[in-house]
Scaffold this motif. Sequence first.
Motif, short mmCIF file in Angstrom:
data_model
loop_
_atom_site.label_atom_id
_atom_site.label_comp_id
_atom_site.label_asym_id
_atom_site.label_seq_id
_atom_site.Cartn_x
_atom_site.Cartn_y
_atom_site.Cartn_z
N LEU A 130 -8.91 99.83 -59.40
CA LEU A 130 -8.01 99.21 -58.43
C LEU A 130 -8.17 99.86 -57.06
O LEU A 130 -8.23 99.18 -56.03
CB LEU A 130 -6.55 99.31 -58.88
CG LEU A 130 -6.12 98.38 -60.01
CD1 LEU A 130 -4.69 98.68 -60.42
CD2 LEU A 130 -6.27 96.93 -59.62
N LEU A 131 -8.23 101.18 -57.05
CA LEU A 131 -8.39 101.92 -55.79
C LEU A 131 -9.67 101.52 -55.07
O LEU A 131 -9.72 101.51 -53.85
CB LEU A 131 -8.41 103.43 -56.05
CG LEU A 131 -7.07 104.14 -56.01
CD1 LEU A 131 -7.19 105.53 -56.59
CD2 LEU A 131 -6.51 104.19 -54.61
N ALA A 163 -2.15 89.84 -60.57
CA ALA A 163 -2.46 89.35 -59.24
C ALA A 163 -3.97 89.26 -59.05
O ALA A 163 -4.72 90.07 -59.59
CB ALA A 163 -1.87 90.29 -58.19
N GLY A 164 -4.37 88.27 -58.26
CA GLY A 164 -5.76 88.13 -57.86
C GLY A 164 -6.72 88.11 -59.03
O GLY A 164 -6.42 87.60 -60.10
N GLU A 165 -7.88 88.69 -58.81
CA GLU A 165 -8.94 88.68 -59.82
C GLU A 165 -8.60 89.50 -61.06
O GLU A 165 -9.25 89.38 -62.09
CB GLU A 165 -10.24 89.21 -59.20
CG GLU A 165 -10.15 90.67 -58.80
CD GLU A 165 -11.29 91.13 -57.91
OE1 GLU A 165 -12.05 92.00 -58.36
OE2 GLU A 165 -11.42 90.61 -56.79
N PHE A 166 -7.55 90.35 -60.97
CA PHE A 166 -7.19 91.21 -62.09
C PHE A 166 -6.15 90.57 -63.02
O PHE A 166 -5.77 91.17 -64.01
CB PHE A 166 -6.64 92.54 -61.58
CG PHE A 166 -7.62 93.28 -60.71
CD1 PHE A 166 -8.84 93.71 -61.21
CD2 PHE A 166 -7.33 93.53 -59.39
CE1 PHE A 166 -9.74 94.38 -60.42
CE2 PHE A 166 -8.23 94.20 -58.59
CZ PHE A 166 -9.44 94.63 -59.09
N GLN A 167 -5.69 89.37 -62.67
CA GLN A 167 -4.62 88.72 -63.43
C GLN A 167 -5.01 88.60 -64.90
O GLN A 167 -6.08 88.11 -65.24
CB GLN A 167 -4.33 87.34 -62.85
CG GLN A 167 -3.04 86.76 -63.36
CD GLN A 167 -2.50 85.70 -62.43
OE1 GLN A 167 -3.09 85.41 -61.40
NE2 GLN A 167 -1.39 85.11 -62.80
N GLY A 168 -4.12 89.10 -65.76
CA GLY A 168 -4.34 89.02 -67.20
C GLY A 168 -5.28 90.08 -67.74
O GLY A 168 -5.63 90.05 -68.91
N ALA A 182 -1.44 88.30 -52.99
CA ALA A 182 -0.51 87.24 -52.60
C ALA A 182 -0.84 86.73 -51.20
O ALA A 182 -0.82 85.52 -50.94
CB ALA A 182 0.92 87.75 -52.66
N ALA A 183 -1.18 87.64 -50.29
CA ALA A 183 -1.53 87.25 -48.92
C ALA A 183 -2.82 86.43 -48.92
O ALA A 183 -2.94 85.46 -48.18
CB ALA A 183 -1.69 88.49 -48.05
N GLU A 184 -3.78 86.82 -49.75
CA GLU A 184 -5.04 86.09 -49.87
C GLU A 184 -4.78 84.67 -50.34
O GLU A 184 -5.37 83.72 -49.85
CB GLU A 184 -5.93 86.79 -50.90
CG GLU A 184 -7.20 87.33 -50.34
CD GLU A 184 -8.04 88.01 -51.40
OE1 GLU A 184 -8.06 87.58 -52.57
OE2 GLU A 184 -8.69 89.01 -51.04
N ILE A 204 0.14 97.52 -53.34
CA ILE A 204 -0.85 97.08 -52.35
C ILE A 204 -1.68 95.93 -52.89
O ILE A 204 -1.88 94.92 -52.22
CB ILE A 204 -1.77 98.25 -51.92
CG1 ILE A 204 -0.97 99.29 -51.12
CG2 ILE A 204 -2.94 97.74 -51.07
CD1 ILE A 204 -1.75 100.57 -50.81
N VAL A 205 -2.16 96.06 -54.13
CA VAL A 205 -3.01 95.02 -54.72
C VAL A 205 -2.23 93.72 -54.88
O VAL A 205 -2.72 92.64 -54.54
CB VAL A 205 -3.60 95.48 -56.08
CG1 VAL A 205 -4.27 94.32 -56.81
CG2 VAL A 205 -4.58 96.62 -55.86
N THR A 206 -0.99 93.82 -55.36
CA THR A 206 -0.17 92.63 -55.55
C THR A 206 0.09 91.92 -54.23
O THR A 206 -0.06 90.70 -54.12
CB THR A 206 1.16 92.99 -56.24
OG1 THR A 206 0.87 93.64 -57.48
CG2 THR A 206 2.01 91.76 -56.49
#
Length: 124
Positions: free
Chosen positions: A53-54, A40-45, A94-96, A88-90
């Motif tokens: 993450l925290l 998800a987001g900038e962390f994808q892959g 997704a909301a972003e 939370i990150v996922t």
Amino acid sequence: ITVKSSNQDTVTAAGEEGNDPPKEEPWETPLKTTVVNIDAGEFQGHKVSLWDLLHSHYIPEENRKELLELYEAGELTLEQVKTVVSTIVTRAAAAERAEPAAPVNEPRAEAAATEAEPTPLHGD
């Protein structure tokens, strides 16, 4: 030339015990060494530590503090922290993606700014 060594002496004398200047709490180490694969987001892959993450923008500061307090107190296991943080990150990513940043002149953005910092609308 001797300024650095005198600064180090001052720091040590100021009450810091031990030889490690950046003092790490024992409960922080598992968070820094446990790696999560977030799609998800900038962390994808990428594989990212729970600690990173925290401290990402996806986790609100109040949530981060609460999670760290519960984990430090032993009320949450490392696995539970991992699950909560990943969720939370996922969801935040997704909301972003689903809701691009609102323009400044949009009423919702103004309402959010007003709620965050209450300012009087009229003078005396």
